[in-house]
Design a protein around this motif. Sequence first.
Motif, mmCIF file in Angstrom:
data_model
loop_
_atom_site.group_PDB
_atom_site.id
_atom_site.type_symbol
_atom_site.label_atom_id
_atom_site.label_comp_id
_atom_site.label_asym_id
_atom_site.label_seq_id
_atom_site.Cartn_x
_atom_site.Cartn_y
_atom_site.Cartn_z
ATOM 1 N N ARG A 33 31.125 71.015 82.471
ATOM 2 C CA ARG A 33 30.500 72.221 81.926
ATOM 3 C C ARG A 33 30.401 72.118 80.408
ATOM 4 N N ILE A 34 30.690 70.947 79.868
ATOM 5 C CA ILE A 34 30.691 70.742 78.421
ATOM 6 C C ILE A 34 29.268 70.574 77.919
ATOM 7 N N ARG A 35 28.932 71.376 76.919
ATOM 8 C CA ARG A 35 27.618 71.273 76.289
ATOM 9 C C ARG A 35 27.810 70.763 74.870
ATOM 10 N N LEU A 36 26.903 69.910 74.450
ATOM 11 C CA LEU A 36 26.920 69.410 73.089
ATOM 12 C C LEU A 36 25.494 69.306 72.596
ATOM 13 N N GLY A 37 25.360 69.184 71.295
ATOM 14 C CA GLY A 37 24.024 69.136 70.721
ATOM 15 C C GLY A 37 23.884 68.006 69.732
ATOM 16 N N TRP A 38 22.799 68.077 68.991
ATOM 17 C CA TRP A 38 22.493 67.020 68.036
ATOM 18 C C TRP A 38 23.558 66.919 66.951
ATOM 19 N N GLY A 43 26.916 63.387 64.397
ATOM 20 C CA GLY A 43 28.252 63.261 63.828
ATOM 21 C C GLY A 43 28.980 61.989 64.227
ATOM 22 N N LEU A 44 28.501 61.313 65.249
ATOM 23 C CA LEU A 44 29.120 60.055 65.665
ATOM 24 C C LEU A 44 28.831 58.912 64.691
ATOM 25 N N ILE A 45 27.807 59.064 63.857
ATOM 26 C CA ILE A 45 27.482 58.027 62.879
ATOM 27 C C ILE A 45 28.554 58.074 61.790
ATOM 28 N N PRO A 46 29.355 57.021 61.677
ATOM 29 C CA PRO A 46 30.474 57.038 60.717
ATOM 30 C C PRO A 46 29.995 57.238 59.278
ATOM 31 N N GLY A 47 30.684 58.133 58.594
ATOM 32 C CA GLY A 47 30.445 58.305 57.175
ATOM 33 C C GLY A 47 29.330 59.259 56.801
ATOM 34 N N VAL A 48 28.199 59.217 57.480
ATOM 35 C CA VAL A 48 27.062 60.025 57.055
ATOM 36 C C VAL A 48 26.603 61.047 58.096
ATOM 37 N N GLY A 49 27.006 60.888 59.326
ATOM 38 C CA GLY A 49 26.507 61.749 60.395
ATOM 39 C C GLY A 49 26.761 63.221 60.160
ATOM 40 N N ASP A 50 27.993 63.563 59.811
ATOM 41 C CA ASP A 50 28.319 64.973 59.603
ATOM 42 C C ASP A 50 27.599 65.536 58.381
ATOM 43 N N THR A 51 27.391 64.704 57.384
ATOM 44 C CA THR A 51 26.667 65.165 56.202
ATOM 45 C C THR A 51 25.194 65.389 56.536
ATOM 46 N N LEU A 52 24.611 64.537 57.356
ATOM 47 C CA LEU A 52 23.222 64.735 57.777
ATOM 48 C C LEU A 52 23.064 66.025 58.581
ATOM 49 N N ALA A 53 24.068 66.351 59.364
ATOM 50 C CA ALA A 53 24.008 67.567 60.189
ATOM 51 C C ALA A 53 24.106 68.841 59.351
ATOM 52 N N LEU A 90 36.699 63.658 60.108
ATOM 53 C CA LEU A 90 37.831 62.908 60.654
ATOM 54 C C LEU A 90 37.378 62.100 61.872
ATOM 55 N N PRO A 91 37.675 60.810 61.885
ATOM 56 C CA PRO A 91 37.275 60.001 63.045
ATOM 57 C C PRO A 91 37.912 60.513 64.338
ATOM 58 N N LEU A 92 37.180 60.492 65.406
ATOM 59 C CA LEU A 92 37.547 60.894 66.752
ATOM 60 C C LEU A 92 37.933 62.365 66.858
ATOM 61 N N VAL A 93 38.942 62.813 66.113
ATOM 62 C CA VAL A 93 39.352 64.216 66.148
ATOM 63 C C VAL A 93 38.168 65.101 65.742
ATOM 64 N N GLY A 94 37.484 64.701 64.698
ATOM 65 C CA GLY A 94 36.336 65.461 64.227
ATOM 66 C C GLY A 94 35.203 65.486 65.233
ATOM 67 N N ASP A 95 34.994 64.379 65.930
ATOM 68 C CA ASP A 95 33.934 64.317 66.940
ATOM 69 C C ASP A 95 34.243 65.257 68.104
#
Length: 138
Positions: A33-38, A43-53, A90-95
């Motif tokens: 039942r887990i939903r996720l989005g873009w 955010g999986l892209i190390p270093g820049v993914g979360d900043t792009l989001a 944060l790697p993994l925890v942040g994802d």
Amino acid sequence: MNAMNAQDPFRRLERIERVARGMDRAFRLPLTRIRLGWDSIIGLIPGVGDTLALAPALWIVHESRQIGAPKPLVAQMLGNIGVDWVIGLLPLVGDIFDVGYKSNSKNAALLRRWLEDRHSRPGTGTAAPPNYRSAEAA
């Protein structure tokens, strides 16, 4: 205020909600039942993914200001984005956190609640100021 002007903020809100859905809940993990989005995927892209989001998240805040959202509400929205961004680094925890926190959806819900309170018919609201914090649970 004519009917067209009263509806414009709600049209903008609908667009904001569509973006928030895409960023936070666009896909369902198979057999869960887990939903996720873009946001989670980027955010999986190390270093820049979360900043792009941050771009769509900040667009939501910008649109909220254009609609007339008060500064305390905008500050709360920016706080939601900040928490999402910092922990998302944060790697993994942040994802994992990104999948559950859904700051864009929280911000869209906060804006909807404020707009509905602002545009309700006179005499239908309460005397107490709205509590925007409770919209986070939505």
